[in-house]
Motif scaffolding. Structure first.
Motif, PDB file in Angstrom:
ATOM      1  N   LEU B  40       4.539 -21.697 -31.509  1.00  0.00           N
ATOM      2  CA  LEU B  40       3.558 -22.042 -32.483  1.00  0.00           C
ATOM      3  C   LEU B  40       3.675 -20.944 -33.663  1.00  0.00           C
ATOM      4  N   ASP B  41       4.216 -19.615 -33.316  1.00  0.00           N
ATOM      5  CA  ASP B  41       4.493 -18.685 -34.291  1.00  0.00           C
ATOM      6  C   ASP B  41       5.555 -19.019 -35.566  1.00  0.00           C
ATOM      7  N   SER B  42       6.360 -19.971 -35.149  1.00  0.00           N
ATOM      8  CA  SER B  42       7.484 -20.308 -36.149  1.00  0.00           C
ATOM      9  C   SER B  42       6.825 -20.389 -37.271  1.00  0.00           C
ATOM     10  N   ARG B  43       7.655 -19.877 -38.518  1.00  0.00           N
ATOM     11  CA  ARG B  43       7.266 -19.663 -39.685  1.00  0.00           C
ATOM     12  C   ARG B  43       6.617 -20.950 -40.450  1.00  0.00           C
ATOM     13  N   GLU B  44       6.838 -22.108 -39.955  1.00  0.00           N
ATOM     14  CA  GLU B  44       6.071 -23.102 -40.853  1.00  0.00           C
ATOM     15  C   GLU B  44       4.944 -23.475 -40.346  1.00  0.00           C
ATOM     16  N   GLY B  45       4.427 -22.933 -39.124  1.00  0.00           N
ATOM     17  CA  GLY B  45       2.922 -22.931 -38.867  1.00  0.00           C
ATOM     18  C   GLY B  45       2.499 -24.342 -38.378  1.00  0.00           C
ATOM     19  N   ILE B  46       2.998 -24.759 -37.316  1.00  0.00           N
ATOM     20  CA  ILE B  46       2.631 -26.073 -36.847  1.00  0.00           C
ATOM     21  C   ILE B  46       1.285 -25.725 -36.297  1.00  0.00           C
ATOM     22  N   ALA B  47       0.408 -26.764 -36.090  1.00  0.00           N
ATOM     23  CA  ALA B  47      -0.872 -26.772 -35.575  1.00  0.00           C
ATOM     24  C   ALA B  47      -0.803 -27.066 -34.044  1.00  0.00           C
ATOM     25  N   THR B  48      -1.616 -26.467 -33.253  1.00  0.00           N
ATOM     26  CA  THR B  48      -1.722 -26.555 -31.609  1.00  0.00           C
ATOM     27  C   THR B  48      -1.499 -27.834 -31.196  1.00  0.00           C
ATOM     28  N   ASN B  49      -2.556 -28.637 -31.711  1.00  0.00           N
ATOM     29  CA  ASN B  49      -2.498 -30.103 -31.151  1.00  0.00           C
ATOM     30  C   ASN B  49      -1.206 -30.878 -31.304  1.00  0.00           C
ATOM     31  N   ILE B  50      -0.715 -30.532 -32.619  1.00  0.00           N
ATOM     32  CA  ILE B  50       0.658 -31.326 -32.976  1.00  0.00           C
ATOM     33  C   ILE B  50       1.753 -30.733 -32.058  1.00  0.00           C
ATOM     34  N   LEU B  51       1.817 -29.585 -31.846  1.00  0.00           N
ATOM     35  CA  LEU B  51       2.868 -28.731 -30.920  1.00  0.00           C
ATOM     36  C   LEU B  51       2.709 -29.420 -29.283  1.00  0.00           C
ATOM     37  N   ALA B  52       1.523 -29.421 -29.285  1.00  0.00           N
ATOM     38  CA  ALA B  52       1.154 -30.072 -27.664  1.00  0.00           C
ATOM     39  C   ALA B  52       1.734 -31.495 -27.438  1.00  0.00           C
ATOM     40  N   ASP B  53       1.303 -32.301 -28.647  1.00  0.00           N
ATOM     41  CA  ASP B  53       1.756 -33.548 -28.415  1.00  0.00           C
ATOM     42  C   ASP B  53       3.191 -33.831 -28.610  1.00  0.00           C
ATOM     43  N   ARG B  54       3.971 -33.288 -29.377  1.00  0.00           N
ATOM     44  CA  ARG B  54       5.446 -33.118 -29.708  1.00  0.00           C
ATOM     45  C   ARG B  54       6.161 -32.784 -28.428  1.00  0.00           C
ATOM     46  N   LEU B  55       5.712 -31.849 -27.863  1.00  0.00           N
ATOM     47  CA  LEU B  55       6.237 -31.304 -26.501  1.00  0.00           C
ATOM     48  C   LEU B  55       6.094 -32.379 -25.430  1.00  0.00           C
ATOM     49  N   SER B  56       4.803 -32.906 -25.526  1.00  0.00           N
ATOM     50  CA  SER B  56       4.843 -34.000 -24.454  1.00  0.00           C
ATOM     51  C   SER B  56       5.812 -35.128 -24.776  1.00  0.00           C
ATOM     52  N   LEU B  57       5.662 -35.517 -25.827  1.00  0.00           N
ATOM     53  CA  LEU B  57       6.733 -36.520 -26.190  1.00  0.00           C
ATOM     54  C   LEU B  57       8.213 -36.235 -25.832  1.00  0.00           C
ATOM     55  N   LEU B  58       8.630 -35.308 -26.188  1.00  0.00           N
ATOM     56  CA  LEU B  58       9.825 -34.659 -26.177  1.00  0.00           C
ATOM     57  C   LEU B  58      10.427 -34.636 -24.409  1.00  0.00           C
ATOM     58  N   SER B  59       9.273 -34.042 -23.885  1.00  0.00           N
ATOM     59  CA  SER B  59       9.564 -34.030 -22.266  1.00  0.00           C
ATOM     60  C   SER B  59       9.607 -35.378 -21.731  1.00  0.00           C
ATOM     61  N   SER B  60       8.587 -36.253 -22.296  1.00  0.00           N
ATOM     62  CA  SER B  60       8.708 -37.736 -21.383  1.00  0.00           C
ATOM     63  C   SER B  60       9.936 -38.365 -21.808  1.00  0.00           C
ATOM     64  N   LEU B  61      10.919 -38.000 -23.048  1.00  0.00           N
ATOM     65  CA  LEU B  61      11.907 -38.564 -23.040  1.00  0.00           C
ATOM     66  C   LEU B  61      13.134 -37.726 -22.562  1.00  0.00           C
ATOM     67  N   MET B  62      12.719 -36.551 -21.870  1.00  0.00           N
ATOM     68  CA  MET B  62      13.621 -35.954 -21.049  1.00  0.00           C
ATOM     69  C   MET B  62      14.465 -35.157 -22.082  1.00  0.00           C
ATOM     70  N   LEU B  63      14.165 -34.771 -23.083  1.00  0.00           N
ATOM     71  CA  LEU B  63      14.835 -33.884 -24.131  1.00  0.00           C
ATOM     72  C   LEU B  63      14.535 -32.432 -24.061  1.00  0.00           C
ATOM     73  N   VAL B  64      13.246 -32.127 -23.458  1.00  0.00           N
ATOM     74  CA  VAL B  64      12.921 -30.755 -23.257  1.00  0.00           C
ATOM     75  C   VAL B  64      12.205 -30.805 -21.956  1.00  0.00           C
ATOM     76  N   GLU B  65      12.382 -29.455 -21.408  1.00  0.00           N
ATOM     77  CA  GLU B  65      11.825 -29.368 -19.878  1.00  0.00           C
ATOM     78  C   GLU B  65      11.324 -27.963 -19.717  1.00  0.00           C
ATOM     79  N   ARG B  66      10.469 -27.730 -18.886  1.00  0.00           N
ATOM     80  CA  ARG B  66       9.913 -26.360 -18.397  1.00  0.00           C
ATOM     81  C   ARG B  66      11.056 -25.642 -17.817  1.00  0.00           C
ATOM     82  N   VAL B  67      11.090 -24.358 -17.933  1.00  0.00           N
ATOM     83  CA  VAL B  67      12.025 -23.297 -17.408  1.00  0.00           C
ATOM     84  C   VAL B  67      11.776 -23.552 -15.927  1.00  0.00           C
TER      85      VAL B  67
END
Lengths: 120, 120
Positions: B40-67
């Motif tokens: 969220l703190d990334s310099r460009e300032g993404i909104a919370t809902n967009i970040l959550a949306d994109r993380l869940s999309l990336l997770s569903s495509l197996m591009l991102v995962e929880r540590v």
DNA sequence: CCGGATCCTTGTCGATACTG
DNA sequence: CAGTATCGACAAGGATCCGG
């Protein structure tokens, strides 16, 4: 043009990071110079206003130009400049990445860019 | 997930072709594993809902995962999978392209990805 | 006809407030 | 801290119109 930050990657996305701009670049890379209506016929079906908008943005950044700058618009194709052409390896990389990493989610993906669809 | 066509480049853009998704990938490439609020703190300032949306999309495509897949969300960072990490050369290519081809339009562009900004 | 511009509807984005 | 809910703003998409 509005830049979100000084980061080069972000700046690239400020220009190219929408649903259509890179697809226009793709068509110009794959097919070479192309008229407005040939670009319109691209399989994904871009709308006329969006296409005109993006072409004018790409022109203003010197990434795309008219083949015959001084002749009437009719049948006057667009083509990539050197700067636009320099995106070729990036797009190829994206395509190869997708073939490897999205194939499980998109069965019908082709090996290489393909031919236009019919216009409605 | 909705695919516009069978073209690999278009499919890549169906996933990554918006204003934010590749910036999240950029942050994970540059910084390594990162929590929700660090992203969220990334310099460009993404909104919370967009970040959550994109993380869940990336997770569903197996591009991102929880540590730590099984521990509570709090302080549980996200990281790239192999497939997400494979985007590194593409992003680097985009950044280099921008440095060369957009420098006349964006004077303040930096040489390399940079550090986060303060949150409001 | 071709290359757009315009208008209108629909959907997505984005800011902020709020909750577990 | 890690999200979700809400709502206004704005961009996309579609149809149509218009000048050359």
């Amino acid at each position: 043009m509005k830049w979100r930050s000084a980061c080069p990657i972000c700046s690239a996305l400020d220009v190219l990071g929408d649903r259509w701009t890179m697809l226009i670049v793709r068509d110009l890379i794959v097919h070479g110079p192309r008229t407005y209506s040939e670009l319109l016929d691209s399989r994904e079906g871009i709308a006329t206003n969006i296409l005109a908008d993006r072409l004018s943005l790409l022109s203003s950044l010197m990434l795309v130009e008219r083949v015959n700058p001084d002749s009437p618009a009719r049948n006057n194709a667009f083509r990539l400049t050197k700067g636009g052409e320099a995106l070729r390896p990036v797009l190829e990389g994206l395509g190869k990445w997708a073939q490897v990493n999205l194939k499980n989610f998109h069965q019908d993906m082709l090996r290489m860019p393909d031919s236009p669809k019919k216009r409605k």
